[in-house]
Design an enzyme around this catalytic site. Sequence first.
Site, PDB file in Angstrom:
ATOM      1  N   GLN A  32      -6.967  -7.121  -7.409  1.00  9.47           N
ATOM      2  CA  GLN A  32      -5.770  -7.492  -7.203  1.00  9.47           C
ATOM      3  C   GLN A  32      -5.313  -8.826  -6.623  1.00  9.47           C
ATOM      4  O   GLN A  32      -4.174  -9.170  -6.869  1.00  9.47           O
ATOM      5  CB  GLN A  32      -5.497  -6.464  -5.889  1.00  9.47           C
TER       6      GLN A  32
ATOM      7  N   CYS B  39       0.012   1.189  -2.479  1.00  8.17           N
ATOM      8  CA  CYS B  39      -0.770   0.444  -3.062  1.00  8.17           C
ATOM      9  C   CYS B  39      -0.105  -1.019  -2.810  1.00  8.17           C
ATOM     10  O   CYS B  39       1.019  -0.987  -3.246  1.00  8.17           O
ATOM     11  CB  CYS B  39      -1.054   0.592  -4.510  1.00  8.17           C
ATOM     12  N   LEU B  40      -0.977  -1.969  -2.574  1.00 10.53           N
ATOM     13  CA  LEU B  40      -0.422  -3.351  -2.366  1.00 10.53           C
ATOM     14  C   LEU B  40       0.099  -4.027  -3.389  1.00 10.53           C
ATOM     15  O   LEU B  40       1.133  -4.675  -3.626  1.00 10.53           O
ATOM     16  CB  LEU B  40      -1.277  -4.422  -1.544  1.00 10.53           C
TER      17      LEU B  40
ATOM     18  N   HIS C 185      -9.409   0.302  -8.775  1.00 14.05           N
ATOM     19  CA  HIS C 185      -9.008  -1.186  -9.238  1.00 14.05           C
ATOM     20  C   HIS C 185     -10.000  -1.933  -9.854  1.00 14.05           C
ATOM     21  O   HIS C 185      -9.786  -2.647 -10.967  1.00 14.05           O
ATOM     22  CB  HIS C 185      -8.716  -1.915  -7.629  1.00 14.05           C
TER      23      HIS C 185
ATOM     24  N   GLY D 133      -6.994  -1.605   2.629  1.00 19.66           N
ATOM     25  CA  GLY D 133      -8.013  -2.062   1.510  1.00 19.66           C
ATOM     26  C   GLY D 133      -7.545  -3.230   0.640  1.00 19.66           C
ATOM     27  O   GLY D 133      -6.266  -3.363   0.647  1.00 19.66           O
TER      28      GLY D 133
ATOM     29  N   HIS E 223     -10.025   4.496  -4.201  1.00 20.54           N
ATOM     30  CA  HIS E 223      -9.026   3.713  -4.678  1.00 20.54           C
ATOM     31  C   HIS E 223      -9.283   2.378  -5.002  1.00 20.54           C
ATOM     32  O   HIS E 223      -8.816   1.919  -6.250  1.00 20.54           O
ATOM     33  CB  HIS E 223      -7.804   3.943  -3.657  1.00 20.54           C
ATOM     34  N   GLU E 224     -10.082   1.666  -4.095  1.00 23.86           N
ATOM     35  CA  GLU E 224     -10.493   0.386  -4.393  1.00 23.86           C
ATOM     36  C   GLU E 224     -11.263   0.346  -5.556  1.00 23.86           C
ATOM     37  O   GLU E 224     -11.100  -0.569  -6.305  1.00 23.86           O
ATOM     38  CB  GLU E 224     -11.143  -0.259  -3.251  1.00 23.86           C
TER      39      GLU E 224
HETATM   40  O1  K1U Z   1      -5.594  -1.206  -2.471  1.00 26.40           O
HETATM   41  C1  K1U Z   1      -4.518  -1.215  -2.200  1.00 26.40           C
HETATM   42  O2  K1U Z   1      -3.520  -1.589  -2.813  1.00 26.40           O
HETATM   43  C2  K1U Z   1      -4.541  -1.118  -0.650  1.00 26.40           C
HETATM   44  C3  K1U Z   1      -3.898   0.108  -0.306  1.00 26.40           C
HETATM   45  C4  K1U Z   1      -5.244   1.170   0.190  1.00 26.40           C
HETATM   46  C5  K1U Z   1      -4.727   2.634   0.133  1.00 26.40           C
HETATM   47  C6  K1U Z   1      -3.894   2.988   0.829  1.00 26.40           C
HETATM   48  C7  K1U Z   1      -3.541   4.434   0.993  1.00 26.40           C
HETATM   49  C8  K1U Z   1      -4.460   5.367   0.360  1.00 26.40           C
HETATM   50  C9  K1U Z   1      -5.416   4.673  -0.243  1.00 26.40           C
HETATM   51  C10 K1U Z   1      -5.545   3.521  -0.405  1.00 26.40           C
HETATM   52  C11 K1U Z   1      -2.999   0.130   1.153  1.00 26.40           C
HETATM   53  O3  K1U Z   1      -3.320  -0.532   1.940  1.00 26.40           O
HETATM   54  S1  K1U Z   1      -1.320   0.626   0.919  1.00 26.40           S
HETATM   55  C12 K1U Z   1      -0.739   0.290   2.521  1.00 26.40           C
HETATM   56  C13 K1U Z   1      -1.172   1.388   3.617  1.00 26.40           C
HETATM   57  O4  K1U Z   1      -1.514   2.339   3.204  1.00 26.40           O
HETATM   58  C14 K1U Z   1      -1.301   1.007   5.033  1.00 26.40           C
HETATM   59  C15 K1U Z   1      -0.831  -0.271   5.469  1.00 26.40           C
HETATM   60  C16 K1U Z   1      -0.742  -0.350   6.771  1.00 26.40           C
HETATM   61  C17 K1U Z   1      -1.153   0.428   7.514  1.00 26.40           C
HETATM   62  C18 K1U Z   1      -1.388   1.731   7.344  1.00 26.40           C
HETATM   63  C19 K1U Z   1      -1.479   1.954   5.748  1.00 26.40           C
HETATM   64 ZN    ZN Z   2      -4.344  -0.429  -4.650  1.00 29.79          ZN
END
Ligand code: K1U
Ligand code: ZN
Length: 167
Positions: free
Chosen positions: A51, A91-92, A137, A46, A133-134
């Site tokens: 972000q 979270c990225l 943000h 996401g 989560h999004e």
């Molecule tokens: O919003 C963001 O920072 C993105 C975040 C979203 C998220 C992840 C987990 C739970 C709730 C919301 C991410 O994508 S973190 C990376 C991640 O979870 C992932 C990356 C590659 C493959 C699978 C998962």
């Molecule tokens: Zn995030």
Amino acid sequence: MALLPILRYPDPRLTKIAAPVENIDDDIRRLAADMAETMYEAPGIGLAATQVNVHKRLIVIDISETRDELLTLINPTIVVADGHQVYEEGCLSVPGIYDKVERAATVTVRYLDLDGQECSLDTDGLLAVCVQHEIDHLNGKVFVDHLSRLKQERIRSKLAKQARITA
Ligand code: K1U
Ligand code: ZN
């Protein structure tokens, strides 16, 4: 299309509240495409416009393993939330940090798609977690804000140390 730089916690711009999208025009469609490319490249499941330092209510999500089920949600609003679930989130904007957060188990979200059509999505599991989560943000909140003060302080100092090492 372009890859966009992702803001890192505790950047104060992550606390801004995003404004509704008034017109779904080519600029918004380009932003959505750039955000999707940035999310896939990261990689993530996401990304919220906040972000990438654009303070408009737009998110992209793809939780599929095949990475071909892109959802673009404009002006998303949770209209029904029910139950509880705990999921280990990342979270990225907070790289390398994962922790458990409690959120609603099921949500109904209303939004506009890229054609300006009103849509409604009933969801649960990881997609419900990701939507919440999004939208957090867009409201200036990161998942770290759901954790204890002690954990928040530890995360801040760990990321500050990482930033010093990579500077
Ligand atoms: O919003 C963001 O920072 C993105 C975040 C979203 C998220 C992840 C987990 C739970 C709730 C919301 C991410 O994508 S973190 C990376 C991640 O979870 C992932 C990356 C590659 C493959 C699978 C998962
Ligand atoms: Zn995030």
